[in-house]
Design an enzyme around this catalytic site. Structure first.
Site, PDB file in Angstrom:
ATOM      1  CE1 TYR A 172      -3.619   2.416   0.030  1.00 59.16           C
ATOM      2  CE2 TYR A 172      -3.089   2.689   2.377  1.00 59.16           C
ATOM      3  CZ  TYR A 172      -3.882   3.244   1.302  1.00 59.16           C
ATOM      4  OH  TYR A 172      -4.669   4.211   1.265  1.00 59.16           O
ATOM      5  CE1 TYR A 182      -2.667   0.282   5.932  1.00 52.04           C
ATOM      6  CE2 TYR A 182      -0.364   0.632   5.864  1.00 52.04           C
ATOM      7  CZ  TYR A 182      -1.479  -0.119   5.719  1.00 52.04           C
ATOM      8  OH  TYR A 182      -1.452  -1.508   5.195  1.00 52.04           O
TER       9      TYR A 182
HETATM   10  P1  NAD Z   1      -8.292  -9.400   4.068  1.00 48.75           P
HETATM   11  O1  NAD Z   1      -9.126  -9.362   5.381  1.00 48.75           O
HETATM   12  O2  NAD Z   1      -9.065 -10.229   2.648  1.00 48.75           O
HETATM   13  O3  NAD Z   1      -6.905 -10.242   4.019  1.00 48.75           O
HETATM   14  C1  NAD Z   1      -6.175 -10.213   4.946  1.00 48.75           C
HETATM   15  C2  NAD Z   1      -6.051 -11.712   5.437  1.00 48.75           C
HETATM   16  O4  NAD Z   1      -4.919 -11.820   6.240  1.00 48.75           O
HETATM   17  C3  NAD Z   1      -7.101 -12.425   6.312  1.00 48.75           C
HETATM   18  O5  NAD Z   1      -7.639 -13.406   5.587  1.00 48.75           O
HETATM   19  C4  NAD Z   1      -6.524 -12.595   7.649  1.00 48.75           C
HETATM   20  O6  NAD Z   1      -7.185 -13.893   8.046  1.00 48.75           O
HETATM   21  C5  NAD Z   1      -4.939 -13.021   6.989  1.00 48.75           C
HETATM   22  N1  NAD Z   1      -4.291 -12.848   8.392  1.00 48.75           N
HETATM   23  C6  NAD Z   1      -4.067 -11.966   9.338  1.00 48.75           C
HETATM   24  N2  NAD Z   1      -3.047 -12.304  10.130  1.00 48.75           N
HETATM   25  C7  NAD Z   1      -2.665 -13.339   9.578  1.00 48.75           C
HETATM   26  C8  NAD Z   1      -1.601 -14.328   9.895  1.00 48.75           C
HETATM   27  N3  NAD Z   1      -0.737 -14.072  11.344  1.00 48.75           N
HETATM   28  N4  NAD Z   1      -1.340 -15.645   9.321  1.00 48.75           N
HETATM   29  C9  NAD Z   1      -2.080 -15.932   8.392  1.00 48.75           C
HETATM   30  N5  NAD Z   1      -3.129 -14.979   7.683  1.00 48.75           N
HETATM   31  C10 NAD Z   1      -3.329 -14.099   8.378  1.00 48.75           C
HETATM   32  O7  NAD Z   1      -7.937  -8.316   3.533  1.00 48.75           O
HETATM   33  P2  NAD Z   1      -7.168  -7.224   2.148  1.00 48.75           P
HETATM   34  O8  NAD Z   1      -7.244  -5.695   2.348  1.00 48.75           O
HETATM   35  O9  NAD Z   1      -7.516  -7.892   0.857  1.00 48.75           O
HETATM   36  O10 NAD Z   1      -5.552  -7.698   2.311  1.00 48.75           O
HETATM   37  C11 NAD Z   1      -4.897  -8.355   1.833  1.00 48.75           C
HETATM   38  C12 NAD Z   1      -3.512  -7.799   1.569  1.00 48.75           C
HETATM   39  O11 NAD Z   1      -3.705  -6.551   0.674  1.00 48.75           O
HETATM   40  C13 NAD Z   1      -2.717  -7.239   2.628  1.00 48.75           C
HETATM   41  O12 NAD Z   1      -1.403  -7.308   2.472  1.00 48.75           O
HETATM   42  C14 NAD Z   1      -3.144  -5.614   2.693  1.00 48.75           C
HETATM   43  O13 NAD Z   1      -2.434  -4.840   3.250  1.00 48.75           O
HETATM   44  C15 NAD Z   1      -3.142  -5.438   1.181  1.00 48.75           C
HETATM   45  N6  NAD Z   1      -3.946  -4.146   0.797  1.00 48.75           N
HETATM   46  C16 NAD Z   1      -5.051  -3.927   0.949  1.00 48.75           C
HETATM   47  C17 NAD Z   1      -5.637  -2.757   0.447  1.00 48.75           C
HETATM   48  C18 NAD Z   1      -7.294  -2.496   0.922  1.00 48.75           C
HETATM   49  O14 NAD Z   1      -7.544  -1.233   0.801  1.00 48.75           O
HETATM   50  N7  NAD Z   1      -7.640  -3.237   1.299  1.00 48.75           N
HETATM   51  C19 NAD Z   1      -5.060  -1.747  -0.195  1.00 48.75           C
HETATM   52  C20 NAD Z   1      -3.698  -2.300  -0.492  1.00 48.75           C
HETATM   53  C21 NAD Z   1      -2.949  -3.273  -0.172  1.00 48.75           C
END
Ligand code: NAD
Length: 286
Positions: A172, A182
């Site tokens: 991000y 954040y």
């Molecule tokens: P999401 O909730 O779908 O995914 C995050 C996942 O991480 C969840 O399924 C959670 O159970 C899992 N998780 C947390 N701790 C864990 C651990 N210790 N071991 C294994 N799994 C674990 O949300 P998302 O937003 O799709 O996130 C996915 C990636 O995308 C992340 O790296 C996030 O930072 C990144 N991201 C998200 C956004 C946004 O706006 N949603 C923007 C940029 C980047």
């Protein structure tokens, strides 16, 4: 044969991991998932009861098949790392072999090798706190779950990755620009993840012919993002200010991951690719 993908960080059908799984499945890959232990039961039962069937539909009308779901907690590398209270915790005691090393071993025993590794997980217990109010423990926990978890996954999976393989993580823009809200060291964790993308690309490329890239994604209303608390504001901000004035869909990130995993991207490694409707290129909001 088709490619095999392991996607860590899928526990529902709202996040980037699910969308990436779908795009890879649509391109013909076999899908293995790593699901956070505390979320495993509800995810598997929802899957079984057909709760995700509508979102399993692929462009050709078929349903995405998930070959296997592995329990995973990416903050633990092996059993010796797991503290007693976690071992005794009901939700953890109900599953086994969920440390990174054990999951890689299980995948090796079950399937032999993989071609694609996706890290789509993050966690920062103090994400809602400003950096100036973040504790040492909160900061280190963010780095452990969101940055080192990737180093550890790649380290343990790379011996079973086929040459020509591809690894992708999600980052991000708060790593490089100020995004108030954040917090908790999450901006620092993403900066580490992006720096590691370059170093890991060198090491994995030289040693294993594996490519390593990150996708810097725009805002998506995932479960994790809702926990941060400002996601609706970020989505609105992007629609108003980005060059492309539309809501970002998770599929657009999924399709980029499928491209990066494919031979079409065979010379791309060590890169951070923006999939954010171009918002990163703006200097001021208009
Ligand atoms: P999401 O909730 O779908 O995914 C995050 C996942 O991480 C969840 O399924 C959670 O159970 C899992 N998780 C947390 N701790 C864990 C651990 N210790 N071991 C294994 N799994 C674990 O949300 P998302 O937003 O799709 O996130 C996915 C990636 O995308 C992340 O790296 C996030 O930072 C990144 N991201 C998200 C956004 C946004 O706006 N949603 C923007 C940029 C980047």
């Amino acid at each position: 044969r088709g490619k095999r993908a392991f996607i860590a960080g899928v526990a529902d059908d709202n996040g980037y991991g699910w969308a990436i799984a779908k795009s890879l499945a649509a391109a013909g890959a076999e899908i293995l998932l790593g699901t956070w232990v505390p979320a495993l039961n509800i995810f598997e039962s929802s899957l079984r009861r057909g709760k995700f069937d509508e979102s399993r539909v692929l462009p050709d009308g078929s349903l995405m098949e998930i070959t296997k779901v592995y329990p995973l907690d990416a903050v633990f590398d092996n059993l010796e790392d797991v503290p007693e209270d976690i071992k005794a915790n009901k939700r953890y005691a109900g599953s086994s072999k969920w440390t990174v090393q054990e999951v890689a071993e299980s995948v090796k025993n079950d399937f032999g090798s993989i071609d694609i590794l996706v890290h789509s997980l993050a966690n920062g217990p103090e994400v809602t706190k400003p950096l100036l109010e973040t504790s040492r423990n909160g900061y280190l926990a963010a780095i452990s779950a969101s940055s080192y978890s990737y180093v550890s996954l790649l380290k343990h999976f790379i011996p079973i990755m086929n040459p020509g393989g591809s690894s992708i993580s999600l980052t991000y823009i708060a790593s490089e620009r100020i995004i108030p809200g954040y917090g908790g060291g999450m901006s620092s964790a993403k900066a580490a993840l992006e720096s590691d993308t370059r170093v890991l690309a060198f090491e994995a490329g030289r040693k294993h012919k594996v490519r390593v890239n990150a996708i810097s994604a725009g805002p998506l209303r995932s479960r994790a993002a809702k926990a941060i608390g400002f996601i609706d504001m970020m989505i609105d901000y992007s629609i108003v200010n980005a060059p492309l004035q539309k809501e970002l869909s998770a599929d657009e990130v999924g399709n980029t991951a499928a491209f990066l995993a494919s031979p079409l991207a065979s010379a791309i490694t060590g890169a951070v690719i923006y999939v954010d409707n171009g918002l990163n290129a703006m200097g001021v909001g208009v």
